[in-house]
Design a protein around this motif. Structure first.
Motif, PDB file in Angstrom:
ATOM      1  N   PHE A 112       9.613   0.646  -4.995  1.00 52.17           N
ATOM      2  CA  PHE A 112       9.248   2.061  -4.963  1.00 52.17           C
ATOM      3  C   PHE A 112       7.756   2.255  -5.236  1.00 52.17           C
ATOM      4  CE2 PHE A 112      13.450   1.319  -6.869  1.00 52.17           C
ATOM      5  CZ  PHE A 112      14.224   1.715  -5.792  1.00 52.17           C
ATOM      6  N   CYS A 113       6.965   1.261  -4.843  1.00 54.95           N
ATOM      7  CA  CYS A 113       5.537   1.295  -5.111  1.00 54.95           C
ATOM      8  C   CYS A 113       4.844   0.267  -4.231  1.00 54.95           C
ATOM      9  CB  CYS A 113       5.261   0.979  -6.588  1.00 54.95           C
ATOM     10  SG  CYS A 113       5.736  -0.714  -7.014  1.00 54.95           S
ATOM     11  N   HIS A 114       3.518   0.169  -4.388  1.00 53.58           N
ATOM     12  CA  HIS A 114       2.731  -0.828  -3.659  1.00 53.58           C
ATOM     13  C   HIS A 114       2.042  -1.774  -4.639  1.00 53.58           C
ATOM     14  CE1 HIS A 114       3.430   1.707  -0.215  1.00 53.58           C
ATOM     15  NE2 HIS A 114       2.837   2.720  -0.811  1.00 53.58           N
ATOM     16  N   THR A 115       2.692  -2.046  -5.768  1.00 58.05           N
ATOM     17  CA  THR A 115       2.013  -2.779  -6.838  1.00 58.05           C
ATOM     18  C   THR A 115       2.668  -4.093  -7.224  1.00 58.05           C
ATOM     19  OG1 THR A 115       3.227  -1.619  -8.598  1.00 58.05           O
ATOM     20  CG2 THR A 115       1.158  -0.615  -7.847  1.00 58.05           C
ATOM     21  N   VAL A 116       3.820  -4.438  -6.645  1.00 63.93           N
ATOM     22  CA  VAL A 116       4.535  -5.619  -7.165  1.00 63.93           C
ATOM     23  C   VAL A 116       3.770  -6.919  -6.938  1.00 63.93           C
ATOM     24  CG1 VAL A 116       6.882  -4.703  -7.166  1.00 63.93           C
ATOM     25  CG2 VAL A 116       5.977  -5.739  -5.093  1.00 63.93           C
ATOM     26  N   GLU A 117       3.120  -7.069  -5.777  1.00 64.42           N
ATOM     27  CA  GLU A 117       2.394  -8.308  -5.525  1.00 64.42           C
ATOM     28  C   GLU A 117       1.192  -8.431  -6.460  1.00 64.42           C
ATOM     29  OE1 GLU A 117       3.450  -7.008  -1.144  1.00 64.42           O
ATOM     30  OE2 GLU A 117       3.102  -6.013  -3.073  1.00 64.42           O
ATOM     31  N   GLY A 118       0.436  -7.345  -6.601  1.00 66.75           N
ATOM     32  CA  GLY A 118      -0.724  -7.366  -7.485  1.00 66.75           C
ATOM     33  C   GLY A 118      -0.337  -7.624  -8.922  1.00 66.75           C
ATOM     34  N   GLU A 119       0.755  -7.009  -9.371  1.00 65.13           N
ATOM     35  CA  GLU A 119       1.230  -7.237 -10.735  1.00 65.13           C
ATOM     36  C   GLU A 119       1.633  -8.697 -10.928  1.00 65.13           C
ATOM     37  OE1 GLU A 119       4.425  -5.119 -13.719  1.00 65.13           O
ATOM     38  OE2 GLU A 119       5.100  -5.655 -11.710  1.00 65.13           O
ATOM     39  N   ALA A 120       2.282  -9.272  -9.909  1.00 64.66           N
ATOM     40  CA  ALA A 120       2.732 -10.665 -10.009  1.00 64.66           C
ATOM     41  C   ALA A 120       1.570 -11.652 -10.023  1.00 64.66           C
ATOM     42  CB  ALA A 120       3.682 -10.979  -8.855  1.00 64.66           C
ATOM     43  N   MET A 121       0.377 -11.178  -9.622  1.00 63.14           N
ATOM     44  CA  MET A 121      -0.813 -12.026  -9.674  1.00 63.14           C
ATOM     45  C   MET A 121      -1.621 -11.759 -10.952  1.00 63.14           C
ATOM     46  SD  MET A 121      -1.959 -11.800  -5.659  1.00 63.14           S
ATOM     47  CE  MET A 121      -3.172 -13.120  -5.699  1.00 63.14           C
ATOM     48  N   GLY A 122      -1.071 -10.927 -11.827  1.00 65.06           N
ATOM     49  CA  GLY A 122      -1.729 -10.673 -13.109  1.00 65.06           C
ATOM     50  C   GLY A 122      -2.216  -9.252 -13.311  1.00 65.06           C
ATOM     51  N   GLY A 123      -2.032  -8.400 -12.312  1.00 67.40           N
ATOM     52  CA  GLY A 123      -2.508  -7.028 -12.400  1.00 67.40           C
ATOM     53  C   GLY A 123      -1.822  -6.222 -13.495  1.00 67.40           C
ATOM     54  N   THR A 154      -4.580  -3.207  -0.091  1.00 62.70           N
ATOM     55  CA  THR A 154      -3.694  -2.471  -0.992  1.00 62.70           C
ATOM     56  C   THR A 154      -3.415  -3.292  -2.243  1.00 62.70           C
ATOM     57  OG1 THR A 154      -2.682  -1.308   0.876  1.00 62.70           O
ATOM     58  CG2 THR A 154      -1.433  -1.362  -1.175  1.00 62.70           C
ATOM     59  N   ILE A 155      -3.208  -4.593  -2.083  1.00 66.39           N
ATOM     60  CA  ILE A 155      -2.989  -5.459  -3.251  1.00 66.39           C
ATOM     61  C   ILE A 155      -4.258  -5.522  -4.111  1.00 66.39           C
ATOM     62  CG2 ILE A 155      -2.432  -7.788  -4.029  1.00 66.39           C
ATOM     63  CD1 ILE A 155      -0.866  -8.166  -1.412  1.00 66.39           C
ATOM     64  N   MET A 156      -5.412  -5.662  -3.449  1.00 64.39           N
ATOM     65  CA  MET A 156      -6.661  -5.753  -4.207  1.00 64.39           C
ATOM     66  C   MET A 156      -6.957  -4.477  -4.978  1.00 64.39           C
ATOM     67  SD  MET A 156      -9.349  -8.107  -1.996  1.00 64.39           S
ATOM     68  CE  MET A 156      -8.927  -7.622  -0.333  1.00 64.39           C
ATOM     69  N   ASN A 157      -6.452  -3.344  -4.504  1.00 62.29           N
ATOM     70  CA  ASN A 157      -6.647  -2.087  -5.227  1.00 62.29           C
ATOM     71  C   ASN A 157      -6.051  -2.127  -6.628  1.00 62.29           C
ATOM     72  OD1 ASN A 157      -8.205  -0.499  -3.615  1.00 62.29           O
ATOM     73  ND2 ASN A 157      -6.554   0.774  -2.832  1.00 62.29           N
ATOM     74  N   VAL A 158      -5.075  -3.011  -6.827  1.00 63.18           N
ATOM     75  CA  VAL A 158      -4.469  -3.187  -8.147  1.00 63.18           C
ATOM     76  C   VAL A 158      -5.345  -4.062  -9.032  1.00 63.18           C
ATOM     77  CG1 VAL A 158      -2.457  -4.146  -9.365  1.00 63.18           C
ATOM     78  CG2 VAL A 158      -2.139  -2.913  -7.204  1.00 63.18           C
ATOM     79  N   LEU A 159      -6.149  -4.917  -8.402  1.00 57.69           N
ATOM     80  CA  LEU A 159      -6.846  -5.974  -9.126  1.00 57.69           C
ATOM     81  C   LEU A 159      -8.321  -5.718  -9.388  1.00 57.69           C
ATOM     82  CD1 LEU A 159      -5.353  -8.908  -7.006  1.00 57.69           C
ATOM     83  CD2 LEU A 159      -4.536  -8.125  -9.244  1.00 57.69           C
ATOM     84  N   ILE A 160      -8.979  -4.931  -8.521  1.00 61.50           N
ATOM     85  CA  ILE A 160     -10.441  -4.828  -8.593  1.00 61.50           C
ATOM     86  C   ILE A 160     -10.914  -3.521  -7.987  1.00 61.50           C
ATOM     87  CG2 ILE A 160     -10.754  -6.008  -6.366  1.00 61.50           C
ATOM     88  CD1 ILE A 160     -13.240  -7.374  -7.608  1.00 61.50           C
ATOM     89  N   ASP A 161     -12.043  -3.030  -8.449  1.00 58.72           N
ATOM     90  CA  ASP A 161     -12.670  -1.851  -7.853  1.00 58.72           C
ATOM     91  C   ASP A 161     -13.020  -2.179  -6.398  1.00 58.72           C
ATOM     92  OD1 ASP A 161     -14.602   0.074  -6.990  1.00 58.72           O
ATOM     93  OD2 ASP A 161     -15.014   0.561  -9.081  1.00 58.72           O
ATOM     94  N   TYR A 164       5.438  -3.632   6.828  1.00 58.99           N
ATOM     95  CA  TYR A 164       4.106  -4.123   6.463  1.00 58.99           C
ATOM     96  C   TYR A 164       3.095  -3.011   6.650  1.00 58.99           C
ATOM     97  CZ  TYR A 164      -0.350  -6.455   6.394  1.00 58.99           C
ATOM     98  OH  TYR A 164      -1.641  -6.779   6.077  1.00 58.99           O
ATOM     99  N   ALA A 165       2.360  -2.711   5.589  1.00 63.18           N
ATOM    100  CA  ALA A 165       1.342  -1.660   5.654  1.00 63.18           C
ATOM    101  C   ALA A 165       0.185  -2.012   4.741  1.00 63.18           C
ATOM    102  CB  ALA A 165       1.938  -0.315   5.245  1.00 63.18           C
ATOM    103  N   ASP A 166      -0.989  -1.529   5.102  1.00 64.35           N
ATOM    104  CA  ASP A 166      -2.184  -1.725   4.279  1.00 64.35           C
ATOM    105  C   ASP A 166      -3.033  -0.460   4.378  1.00 64.35           C
ATOM    106  OD1 ASP A 166      -3.925  -2.962   2.572  1.00 64.35           O
ATOM    107  OD2 ASP A 166      -4.800  -4.296   4.062  1.00 64.35           O
ATOM    108  N   SER A 167      -2.531   0.630   3.799  1.00 65.78           N
ATOM    109  CA  SER A 167      -3.194   1.928   3.941  1.00 65.78           C
ATOM    110  C   SER A 167      -4.602   1.922   3.360  1.00 65.78           C
ATOM    111  CB  SER A 167      -2.360   3.025   3.258  1.00 65.78           C
ATOM    112  OG  SER A 167      -2.187   2.747   1.882  1.00 65.78           O
ATOM    113  N   SER A 168      -4.861   1.034   2.388  1.00 69.71           N
ATOM    114  CA  SER A 168      -6.198   0.947   1.799  1.00 69.71           C
ATOM    115  C   SER A 168      -7.165   0.168   2.677  1.00 69.71           C
ATOM    116  CB  SER A 168      -6.123   0.294   0.412  1.00 69.71           C
ATOM    117  OG  SER A 168      -5.327   1.070  -0.462  1.00 69.71           O
TER     118      SER A 168
END
Length: 289
Positions: free
Chosen positions: A59-70, A133-140, A183-187
């Motif tokens: 229900f979000c776009h954050t699971v991959e980034g969180e799993a990498m330490g986000g 989208t994943i990088m948005n969780v990890l870095i500016d 598969y989407a990458d809106s960012s």
């Protein structure tokens, strides 16, 4: 070469949460976003509410980034999980982040929920995010765009890292029985990257990724591309439309299910546009070149 055109999507930040549904479940939030059984219940209730033909997770776009330490704000019954604090101050630091461990954490719970729902006979749509989208969780994002401009080789290495992780995620989804992947990458759309970097992203990441996914999936799985991704592929001459006539008016989401086995990719409309109807019965599938 053709020109990439943009798709004006109003669903870019949609995470599939509805307060009316969350209240009905009686689940406690944000704990419900952490465990497979509550995720599965929520997905089933959202399917009923939307009158959909699939259960969608997560229900979000954050699971991959969180799993990498986000670091994630898990949200509440009104909004799903979202990024909280950046863990990288330089884009190069992304290369040192750990590989995803699919046996633990929220990403593991998502896969368990997918398997449970598939075992019950549900169509399961797994939302997978693209690199920006994943990088948005990890870095500016400013650091990423600066690197893209000044150090394209390092950017390519980052893309390669994300491609490897995405392919591993697809493999784990297959093991869980998932039959539909979004598969989407809106960012990382044209409106954000601009024509030059949008084209380079297709060349360096999107096209190689999808060609590899095409080899991985069988006739019982289909990939639903965000139209922004579709138009980027078409605009760089990496794909063409291929029409399939289903014989009469049909909802887009149902058409995606019906062409499974006849096509590996679709992507003319956002799957979150639940009521979009193909009045002529023709769905435009995507053939990679």
């Amino acid at each position: 070469m053709s020109k990439i055109i943009d798709f004006n999507c109003t669903y870019d930040n949609s995470v599939g949460i509805n307060e009316e549904v969350t209240e009905k479940t009686g689940l406690h939030f944000p704990e419900a976003y952490k465990h497979w059984d509550s995720m599965a219940m929520l997905a089933e209730e959202l399917k009923k509410y939307d009158n959909a033909n699939f259960c969608g997770l997560p229900f979000c776009h954050t699971v991959e980034g969180e799993a990498m330490g986000g670091i994630i704000n898990l949200g509440n019954e009104k909004t799903g999980p979202r990024a909280k604090d950046y863990i990288c101050t330089k884009a190069e630091e992304i290369l040192n982040l750990p590989e995803i461990d699919y046996s633990k954490g929220r990403i593991s719970e998502v896969l368990k929920a997918c398997k449970y729902l598939r075992d019950k006979g549900e169509n399961v749509l797994l939302y997978i995010s693209g690199p920006f989208t994943i990088m948005n969780v990890l870095i500016d994002p400013r650091h990423v765009f600066k690197l893209f401009r000044k150090e394209p080789d390092t950017m390519k290495a980052i893309f390669d890292k994300f491609q490897k992780e995405t392919l591993r995620f697809v493999e784990e989804a297959k093991k869980a029985g998932v039959n539909m992947i979004s598969y989407a990458d809106s960012s990382g759309g044209l409106n954000i990257l601009g024509p030059k970097y949008a084209e380079q992203t297709v060349e360096m990441f999107t096209y190689p990724l999808l060609k590899n996914i095409e080899k991985m999936i069988d006739d019982e799985m289909i990939v639903l591309l965000c139209p922004k991704t579709t138009f980027a592929l078409l605009g760089t001459d990496k794909a063409v439309w291929k029409d399939i006539n289903l014989g009469g008016s049909i909802k887009y989401s149902e058409a995606c299910e019906k062409v499974m086995g006849q096509a590996k990719f679709v992507g003319q409309m956002c799957i979150k546009n639940k009521d979009f109807e193909l009045k002529d019965g023709i769905i435009k599938t995507i053939a990679l070149l």
